[in-house]
Design a protein around this motif. Structure first.
Motif, PDB file in Angstrom:
ATOM      1  N   MET A 352     -22.877  41.375   2.776  1.00 31.99           N
ATOM      2  CA  MET A 352     -21.663  41.136   3.546  1.00 31.99           C
ATOM      3  C   MET A 352     -21.747  39.827   4.317  1.00 31.99           C
ATOM      4  O   MET A 352     -22.819  39.370   4.698  1.00 31.99           O
ATOM      5  CB  MET A 352     -21.367  42.294   4.508  1.00 31.99           C
ATOM      6  CG  MET A 352     -22.391  42.496   5.601  1.00 31.99           C
ATOM      7  SD  MET A 352     -21.954  43.880   6.707  1.00 31.99           S
ATOM      8  CE  MET A 352     -20.659  43.127   7.686  1.00 31.99           C
ATOM      9  N   GLY A 353     -20.569  39.220   4.526  1.00 32.49           N
ATOM     10  CA  GLY A 353     -20.431  38.021   5.336  1.00 32.49           C
ATOM     11  C   GLY A 353     -19.090  38.078   6.032  1.00 32.49           C
ATOM     12  O   GLY A 353     -18.110  38.581   5.475  1.00 32.49           O
ATOM     13  N   MET A 354     -19.028  37.593   7.244  1.00 32.01           N
ATOM     14  CA  MET A 354     -17.839  37.757   8.075  1.00 32.01           C
ATOM     15  C   MET A 354     -17.422  36.439   8.733  1.00 32.01           C
ATOM     16  O   MET A 354     -18.159  35.469   8.732  1.00 32.01           O
ATOM     17  CB  MET A 354     -18.121  38.793   9.173  1.00 32.01           C
ATOM     18  CG  MET A 354     -18.317  40.212   8.660  1.00 32.01           C
ATOM     19  SD  MET A 354     -16.771  40.871   7.985  1.00 32.01           S
ATOM     20  CE  MET A 354     -17.138  42.638   7.999  1.00 32.01           C
ATOM     21  N   LEU A 355     -16.236  36.452   9.330  1.00 33.84           N
ATOM     22  CA  LEU A 355     -15.785  35.348  10.166  1.00 33.84           C
ATOM     23  C   LEU A 355     -16.165  35.627  11.615  1.00 33.84           C
ATOM     24  O   LEU A 355     -16.264  36.778  12.035  1.00 33.84           O
ATOM     25  CB  LEU A 355     -14.271  35.159  10.061  1.00 33.84           C
ATOM     26  CG  LEU A 355     -13.712  34.794   8.685  1.00 33.84           C
ATOM     27  CD1 LEU A 355     -12.231  34.452   8.804  1.00 33.84           C
ATOM     28  CD2 LEU A 355     -14.470  33.647   8.042  1.00 33.84           C
ATOM     29  N   SER A 356     -16.337  34.569  12.385  1.00 33.98           N
ATOM     30  CA  SER A 356     -16.762  34.712  13.776  1.00 33.98           C
ATOM     31  C   SER A 356     -15.602  35.075  14.700  1.00 33.98           C
ATOM     32  O   SER A 356     -15.794  35.363  15.866  1.00 33.98           O
ATOM     33  CB  SER A 356     -17.394  33.408  14.261  1.00 33.98           C
ATOM     34  OG  SER A 356     -16.445  32.355  14.171  1.00 33.98           O
ATOM     35  N   THR A 357     -14.378  35.064  14.158  1.00 33.47           N
ATOM     36  CA  THR A 357     -13.195  35.314  14.995  1.00 33.47           C
ATOM     37  C   THR A 357     -12.936  36.797  15.225  1.00 33.47           C
ATOM     38  O   THR A 357     -11.983  37.164  15.897  1.00 33.47           O
ATOM     39  CB  THR A 357     -11.956  34.694  14.333  1.00 33.47           C
ATOM     40  OG1 THR A 357     -11.872  35.162  12.978  1.00 33.47           O
ATOM     41  CG2 THR A 357     -12.041  33.177  14.331  1.00 33.47           C
ATOM     42  N   LYS A 358     -13.768  37.646  14.652  1.00 40.62           N
ATOM     43  CA  LYS A 358     -13.518  39.083  14.760  1.00 40.62           C
ATOM     44  C   LYS A 358     -14.726  39.803  15.356  1.00 40.62           C
ATOM     45  O   LYS A 358     -15.850  39.310  15.322  1.00 40.62           O
ATOM     46  CB  LYS A 358     -13.204  39.667  13.373  1.00 40.62           C
ATOM     47  CG  LYS A 358     -11.994  39.035  12.706  1.00 40.62           C
ATOM     48  CD  LYS A 358     -11.819  39.539  11.284  1.00 40.62           C
ATOM     49  CE  LYS A 358     -10.788  38.734  10.525  1.00 40.62           C
ATOM     50  NZ  LYS A 358      -9.432  38.938  10.987  1.00 40.62           N
ATOM     51  N   PHE A 381     -17.125  28.719   4.984  1.00 34.28           N
ATOM     52  CA  PHE A 381     -15.859  28.537   5.701  1.00 34.28           C
ATOM     53  C   PHE A 381     -16.159  28.122   7.131  1.00 34.28           C
ATOM     54  O   PHE A 381     -17.152  28.556   7.717  1.00 34.28           O
ATOM     55  CB  PHE A 381     -15.045  29.837   5.675  1.00 34.28           C
ATOM     56  CG  PHE A 381     -13.634  29.689   6.181  1.00 34.28           C
ATOM     57  CD1 PHE A 381     -12.718  28.907   5.496  1.00 34.28           C
ATOM     58  CD2 PHE A 381     -13.230  30.326   7.334  1.00 34.28           C
ATOM     59  CE1 PHE A 381     -11.423  28.765   5.958  1.00 34.28           C
ATOM     60  CE2 PHE A 381     -11.934  30.200   7.814  1.00 34.28           C
ATOM     61  CZ  PHE A 381     -11.019  29.413   7.122  1.00 34.28           C
ATOM     62  N   ARG A 382     -15.269  27.324   7.703  1.00 35.10           N
ATOM     63  CA  ARG A 382     -15.558  26.734   9.008  1.00 35.10           C
ATOM     64  C   ARG A 382     -15.697  27.761  10.128  1.00 35.10           C
ATOM     65  O   ARG A 382     -16.372  27.511  11.120  1.00 35.10           O
ATOM     66  CB  ARG A 382     -14.466  25.715   9.368  1.00 35.10           C
ATOM     67  CG  ARG A 382     -13.114  26.329   9.596  1.00 35.10           C
ATOM     68  CD  ARG A 382     -12.006  25.271   9.707  1.00 35.10           C
ATOM     69  NE  ARG A 382     -10.738  25.862  10.084  1.00 35.10           N
ATOM     70  CZ  ARG A 382      -9.975  26.586   9.276  1.00 35.10           C
ATOM     71  NH1 ARG A 382     -10.369  26.823   8.038  1.00 35.10           N
ATOM     72  NH2 ARG A 382      -8.836  27.087   9.697  1.00 35.10           N
ATOM     73  N   LYS A 383     -15.059  28.924   9.991  1.00 32.33           N
ATOM     74  CA  LYS A 383     -15.118  29.932  11.061  1.00 32.33           C
ATOM     75  C   LYS A 383     -16.117  31.047  10.745  1.00 32.33           C
ATOM     76  O   LYS A 383     -15.974  32.166  11.200  1.00 32.33           O
ATOM     77  CB  LYS A 383     -13.726  30.537  11.286  1.00 32.33           C
ATOM     78  CG  LYS A 383     -12.711  29.551  11.838  1.00 32.33           C
ATOM     79  CD  LYS A 383     -11.365  30.227  12.050  1.00 32.33           C
ATOM     80  CE  LYS A 383     -10.328  29.259  12.592  1.00 32.33           C
ATOM     81  NZ  LYS A 383      -9.001  29.908  12.747  1.00 32.33           N
ATOM     82  N   LYS A 384     -17.142  30.731   9.978  1.00 26.50           N
ATOM     83  CA  LYS A 384     -18.089  31.754   9.544  1.00 26.50           C
ATOM     84  C   LYS A 384     -18.872  32.327  10.713  1.00 26.50           C
ATOM     85  O   LYS A 384     -19.146  31.652  11.703  1.00 26.50           O
ATOM     86  CB  LYS A 384     -19.050  31.171   8.510  1.00 26.50           C
ATOM     87  CG  LYS A 384     -19.933  30.062   9.048  1.00 26.50           C
ATOM     88  CD  LYS A 384     -20.724  29.418   7.912  1.00 26.50           C
ATOM     89  CE  LYS A 384     -21.591  28.280   8.423  1.00 26.50           C
ATOM     90  NZ  LYS A 384     -22.279  27.593   7.317  1.00 26.50           N
TER      91      LYS A 384
END
Length: 457
Positions: A352-358, A381-384
């Protein structure tokens, strides 16, 4: 591509240049509001007013619902535009006509029509239209000036009330569900998020919803009542039951205000039954009140043949690798339910990999109890989300939610993570890749050997 000597903008000369120009607007961010899209549409003579839309909002299930609606309408002989986001394979995926992407040369031509107007707006106090605003305007021009569909299946980008897509006045609105996502923009309670989703409800236009939480459903029903809109809510106006079967397809029995009906779907995951029931109710409203001619056998075939990439999609059989773009708590709950009920596996290996905005604690609470080996990585992605920061969250939850023998690997490079992930999956195991669609699109392209894959929001 830059201004020429007379100050006019030299035209974009290729598809790649056009996509680069649109994606170059990403730094303008997500700016809720309709003033810029309204200014764009006014310049072109309000082309959206010539089109018939079904507007689809919701936290999860929007894409699958759009896919069901598109498939059934095409099977019944309608010409259908479908505007969705994000895309999984190529930028053109988001603008479809009868299931086919917009041609590269058409996207280039429409970009050149839009670009001078976007530049003009950027010089005003409104500021530059965003990437999603320009994409939405391009979709409207494509459908209104180029291919002329009978109906456009129109997915919201974010929320509803202030979403760019809300410029349209549809013949029907659909709100799939309400969950905890984009809370930094939409609000930190289900009531606030439901208020934003309910913003797509227009005066006198019926709405179909599968929202289940009482506090969220009340807001949708109150909004519909205040706008004299008929509200068809799951569990009140329509119902569905899963039908047990040995068939690999999922089956459901639908009961609604007009009739009962049996459907089969090939999409995996029990949550797709809810999406299918909501889509069928929407089609019933179109059939009963909007004079859509829909034949039962073609409805059945339309549902059976619906496909949606990146959602509970088995992309490899040996070993088995399943990809699913679950990236919020409700999506994780649906994925966990499906893994528990629909798949037999000696062990489950999850990457799994996520965005840092959540916030990801609630996501992990649903998934960790099922996982034997976990690989944490980062999307390109820039917001990783930093993979090691994600690992800290996992460690904080481990003693309560994880299996005692859970093995955790942190590999920030998603390609190296994928290589390691594949070595861990035995013949009786199930590999699952989940998280942000920015990761899913890259992984899917590599596993399916798609050389021309792009990705993005």
């Amino acid at each position: 591509m830059e201004n020429n000597e007379r100050g006019a903008i030299a035209p974009l000369t290729s598809y790649a240049e056009a996509v680069d120009w649109i994606n170059g607007l990403i730094p303008f961010g997500i700016r809720p509001g309709l003033e810029r899209i309204e200014a764009l549409m006014e310049h072109f003579g309000h082309p959206h007013r010539r089109l018939k839309f079904v507007h689809v909002a919701g936290t999860n299930g929007k894409g699958s619902t759009c896919a069901f609606l598109t498939s059934v309408l095409i099977h019944n002989g309608y010409d259908v535009g479908t505007f969705t986001s994000p895309f999984i394979t190529k930028f053109t995926n988001r603008f479809q006509y009868n299931g086919e992407d917009i041609p590269d040369e058409t996207l280039l031509e429409l970009s050149n029509r839009l670009r001078p107007v976007v530049k003009q707006l950027a010089a005003t106090e409104m500021g530059s239209p965003t990437m999603f605003e320009v994409s939405t305007a391009l979709a409207i021009l494509y459908y209104a000036d180029v291919c002329f569909p009978d109906v456009v299946i129109w997915e919201t980008g974010l929320g509803g009330r202030m979403d760019v897509t809300n410029i349209v006045n549809p013949v029907l609105s659909v709100i799939t569900n309400v969950g905890h996502d984009h809370m930094d923009i939409l609000g930190d309670t289900l009531e606030k998020i439901a208020t934003e989703k309910a913003g797509i409800i227009k005066p006198g236009v019926p709405v179909v919803t599968s929202v289940s939480q009482p506090e969220a459903l009340n807001i949708i029903k109150q909004t519909a009542a205040s706008r004299n809109s008929s509200c068809y809510a799951a569990g009140e106006k329509f119902f569905f039951q899963k039908v047990q079967t040995d068939d690999p397809m999922q089956k459901l029995h639908f009961q609604g205000p007009f009739r009962e009906f049996d459907l089969s779907i090939s999409l995996r995951g029990e949550y797709q039954l809810e999406n299918a029931a909501g889509a069928f109710m929407a089609l019933e409203v179109l059939r009963q009140y909007m004079a859509f001619q829909l034949e039962d056998d073609k409805i059945i075939e339309g549902f059976r043949s619906t496909f949606w990439a990146g959602r509970m999609e088995l992309v490899q059989h040996t070993p088995r690798i399943l990809i699913d773009g679950a990236h919020n708590p409700e999506g994780a709950a649906a994925l966990a339910q499906s893994l528990s009920h629909d798949w037999q596996a000696k062990k489950i290996v999850l990457m799994m990999g996520m965005l840092s905005t959540k916030s990801h604690e609630d996501y992990l609470k649903h998934i960790l109890p099922l996982v034997d080996e976990l690989i944490l990585t980062e999307p390109d992605f820039r917001k990783k989300m930093d993979a090691y920061a994600l690992a800290e969250i996992v460690e904080g939850l481990r003693s309560i939610y994880a299996k005692d023998h859970l093995q955790i690997t942190v590999q920030p490079d998603w390609q190296k993570a994928l290589t390691e992930f594949k070595t861990l999956i035995g013949p009786d195991d199930l590999g699952v890749i989940s998280g942000t669609l920015y990761l899913i699109s890259d992984v899917r392209a590599q596993l399916l050997h798609q050389a021309d894959s792009e990705k993005g929001w």
